[in-house]
Scaffold this motif. Structure first.
Motif, PDB file in Angstrom:
ATOM      1  N   ARG A 222      11.583  22.526  20.603  1.00  0.00           N
ATOM      2  CA  ARG A 222      10.747  22.894  19.614  1.00  0.00           C
ATOM      3  C   ARG A 222      11.416  22.204  18.281  1.00  0.00           C
ATOM      4  N   ILE A 223      10.243  21.649  17.358  1.00  0.00           N
ATOM      5  CA  ILE A 223      10.571  21.205  16.183  1.00  0.00           C
ATOM      6  C   ILE A 223      10.756  22.237  15.224  1.00  0.00           C
ATOM      7  N   VAL A 224      11.860  22.410  14.690  1.00  0.00           N
ATOM      8  CA  VAL A 224      12.117  23.800  13.684  1.00  0.00           C
ATOM      9  C   VAL A 224      12.204  23.576  12.420  1.00  0.00           C
ATOM     10  N   ALA A 225      12.360  22.156  11.803  1.00  0.00           N
ATOM     11  CA  ALA A 225      12.456  21.789  10.622  1.00  0.00           C
ATOM     12  C   ALA A 225      12.092  20.251  10.205  1.00  0.00           C
ATOM     13  N   GLY A 226      11.321  20.084   9.405  1.00  0.00           N
ATOM     14  CA  GLY A 226      10.643  18.770   9.121  1.00  0.00           C
ATOM     15  C   GLY A 226      10.075  18.357   7.859  1.00  0.00           C
ATOM     16  N   VAL A 227      10.434  16.817   7.492  1.00  0.00           N
ATOM     17  CA  VAL A 227      10.206  16.538   6.218  1.00  0.00           C
ATOM     18  C   VAL A 227       9.303  15.338   6.197  1.00  0.00           C
ATOM     19  N   ALA A 228       8.178  15.191   5.510  1.00  0.00           N
ATOM     20  CA  ALA A 228       7.615  13.889   5.288  1.00  0.00           C
ATOM     21  C   ALA A 228       7.465  13.577   4.120  1.00  0.00           C
ATOM     22  N   TYR A 229       8.117  12.512   3.410  1.00  0.00           N
ATOM     23  CA  TYR A 229       8.277  12.198   2.031  1.00  0.00           C
ATOM     24  C   TYR A 229       7.714  10.781   1.913  1.00  0.00           C
TER      25      TYR A 229
ATOM     26  N   VAL B 255       0.796  -0.985  -0.114  1.00  0.00           N
ATOM     27  CA  VAL B 255       0.111   0.140  -0.133  1.00  0.00           C
ATOM     28  C   VAL B 255       1.028   1.355   0.101  1.00  0.00           C
ATOM     29  N   PRO B 256       0.609   2.318  -0.955  1.00  0.00           N
ATOM     30  CA  PRO B 256       1.569   3.159  -0.983  1.00  0.00           C
ATOM     31  C   PRO B 256       1.457   4.310  -0.067  1.00  0.00           C
ATOM     32  N   LEU B 257       1.009   4.360   0.966  1.00  0.00           N
ATOM     33  CA  LEU B 257       1.133   5.292   1.783  1.00  0.00           C
ATOM     34  C   LEU B 257       1.817   5.534   2.967  1.00  0.00           C
ATOM     35  N   TYR B 258       2.957   4.796   2.743  1.00  0.00           N
ATOM     36  CA  TYR B 258       4.130   4.765   3.924  1.00  0.00           C
ATOM     37  C   TYR B 258       4.738   6.042   3.503  1.00  0.00           C
ATOM     38  N   GLY B 259       5.474   6.619   4.669  1.00  0.00           N
ATOM     39  CA  GLY B 259       6.461   7.669   4.621  1.00  0.00           C
ATOM     40  C   GLY B 259       7.647   7.581   5.390  1.00  0.00           C
ATOM     41  N   VAL B 260       8.797   8.401   4.803  1.00  0.00           N
ATOM     42  CA  VAL B 260       9.893   8.743   5.727  1.00  0.00           C
ATOM     43  C   VAL B 260       9.541  10.042   6.197  1.00  0.00           C
ATOM     44  N   LEU B 261       9.948   9.991   7.725  1.00  0.00           N
ATOM     45  CA  LEU B 261       9.922  10.952   8.383  1.00  0.00           C
ATOM     46  C   LEU B 261      11.156  11.351   9.235  1.00  0.00           C
ATOM     47  N   LEU B 262      11.519  12.775   8.954  1.00  0.00           N
ATOM     48  CA  LEU B 262      12.649  13.349   9.418  1.00  0.00           C
ATOM     49  C   LEU B 262      12.281  14.876  10.239  1.00  0.00           C
ATOM     50  N   GLY B 263      12.702  14.788  11.682  1.00  0.00           N
ATOM     51  CA  GLY B 263      12.431  16.182  12.124  1.00  0.00           C
ATOM     52  C   GLY B 263      13.633  16.618  12.988  1.00  0.00           C
ATOM     53  N   LEU B 264      13.902  17.775  13.264  1.00  0.00           N
ATOM     54  CA  LEU B 264      14.929  18.310  13.947  1.00  0.00           C
ATOM     55  C   LEU B 264      14.214  19.159  15.057  1.00  0.00           C
ATOM     56  N   GLU B 265      14.502  18.608  16.315  1.00  0.00           N
ATOM     57  CA  GLU B 265      14.035  19.684  17.497  1.00  0.00           C
ATOM     58  C   GLU B 265      15.271  20.269  18.285  1.00  0.00           C
ATOM     59  N   ALA B 266      15.235  21.415  18.458  1.00  0.00           N
ATOM     60  CA  ALA B 266      16.064  22.470  19.095  1.00  0.00           C
ATOM     61  C   ALA B 266      15.565  23.327  20.116  1.00  0.00           C
ATOM     62  N   ASP B 267      16.036  23.303  21.413  1.00  0.00           N
ATOM     63  CA  ASP B 267      15.385  23.895  22.507  1.00  0.00           C
ATOM     64  C   ASP B 267      13.916  23.593  22.666  1.00  0.00           C
TER      65      ASP B 267
ATOM     66  N   CYS C  91       6.234  10.957  14.488  1.00  0.00           N
ATOM     67  CA  CYS C  91       5.459  12.421  14.308  1.00  0.00           C
ATOM     68  C   CYS C  91       6.730  13.825  14.189  1.00  0.00           C
ATOM     69  N   GLY C  92       7.958  13.306  14.165  1.00  0.00           N
ATOM     70  CA  GLY C  92       8.959  14.155  14.244  1.00  0.00           C
ATOM     71  C   GLY C  92       8.666  15.535  13.671  1.00  0.00           C
ATOM     72  N   PRO C  93       8.330  15.409  12.105  1.00  0.00           N
ATOM     73  CA  PRO C  93       8.382  16.846  11.500  1.00  0.00           C
ATOM     74  C   PRO C  93       6.962  17.610  11.437  1.00  0.00           C
ATOM     75  N   PHE C  94       6.174  16.936  12.222  1.00  0.00           N
ATOM     76  CA  PHE C  94       4.593  17.429  11.926  1.00  0.00           C
ATOM     77  C   PHE C  94       4.237  18.636  12.739  1.00  0.00           C
ATOM     78  N   PRO C  95       4.875  19.097  13.993  1.00  0.00           N
ATOM     79  CA  PRO C  95       4.445  20.376  14.585  1.00  0.00           C
ATOM     80  C   PRO C  95       4.621  21.431  13.650  1.00  0.00           C
TER      81      PRO C  95
END
Length: 262
Positions: free
Chosen positions: A113-120, A99-111, A213-217
């Motif tokens: 707070r998530i400040v950058a994120g990608v869901a591919y 099923v093609p709904l899977y994703g690669v998630l990458l988020g950066l937390e600093a202080d 859920c790293g990138p989503f905030p």
């Protein structure tokens, strides 16, 4: 030398998530057999190789940063250092069933707070991404949450219907089903991406790990929406999550609390 800006981290994250996602496609719909982890969830060679790819890139580019990944755990360091949250395949159950709904998630937390994120989402070739102050984008085009004004016209997404009863959220889940226009399942991270891009109005998760859920905030924030716990606090650390528009959030929180009227 100036420290990297959120958009610099985002550029790095986009490249890393894209490379890991293309790697997973070599195993998708190819008969890969999963191993079962102690929590009865599947993991495949694609999960492991994709996380190794991302971790290797982070360690080379940002050797002082902390890392938490679903498959290989923590790389600790200075508690004040930024932390990367990695889910190499969110939706492995979907992945192993083709099923093609899977994703690669990458988020950066600093202080804190998530400040950058990608869901591919490699099988769909959809990438949703954001950094503080940049706006949210889907494949290079600016995107935003839905302008639907009432839950009675809203589409609600969720992952596993059985999880709501298990986590003591069945009554609230039923209130959302009753109040909404339509509901759809099998979403995982894709449901939150759908909210950020205005294609559904609400995504509910009764169970949520930070790396899921790293990138989503930042993605939802920059899209004009909300990602966080069921009480209205933006976080990836609550063990639960929902995403929606800022317009609908007060009504969503009232339903969570069992109050149907303002």
């Amino acid at each position: 030398m100036k420290p990297p800006r959120p958009e610099d981290y985002l550029e790095f994250a986009i490249d890393a998530a894209h490379a890991a996602g293309r790697l997973t496609l070599g195993y998708f719909q190819a008969g890969v057999q999963p191993d079962m982890k102690p929590d009865d969830t599947p993991v495949t060679v694609a999960d492991r190789k994709a996380e190794q790819l991302i971790r290797g890139r982070i360690e080379r580019r940002f050797p002082d940063h902390r890392i938490v990944g679903e498959e290989f755990g923590r790389k600790d360091g200075d508690a004040a250092a930024p932390c990367w949250w990695i889910d190499p395949i969110d939706g492995t159950k979907a992945f192993v069933r083709g099923v093609p709904l899977y994703g690669v998630l990458l988020g950066l937390e600093a202080d804190g707070r998530i400040v950058a994120g990608v869901a591919y989402f490699p099988a769909l070739d959809e990438m949703v991404y954001a950094a503080d102050g940049t706006g949210c984008f889907l494949n290079g085009r600016r995107c935003a949450v839905s302008t639907v004004e009432t839950l009675s016209r809203a589409v609600v997404a969720f992952t596993n219907a059985a999880s709501f009863k298990k986590e003591g959220r069945q009554a609230a889940f039923q209130r959302f089903l009753d109040a909404s226009y339509h509901s759809v399942g099998w979403s995982d991270a894709y449901g939150h991406a759908l909210v950020a891009t205005g294609r559904v109005e609400l995504m509910l998760d009764a169970v949520m790990h930070p790396y899921d859920c790293g990138p989503f905030p930042v993605i939802l924030r920059e899209a004009g929406g909300y990602f966080g716990d069921w009480s209205g606090t933006e976080t990836i650390h609550a063990g639960e999550a929902l995403s929606t528009s800022r317009r609908l959030l007060p009504d969503v929180l009232r339903l969570v609390a069992g109050r149907d009227e303002p």
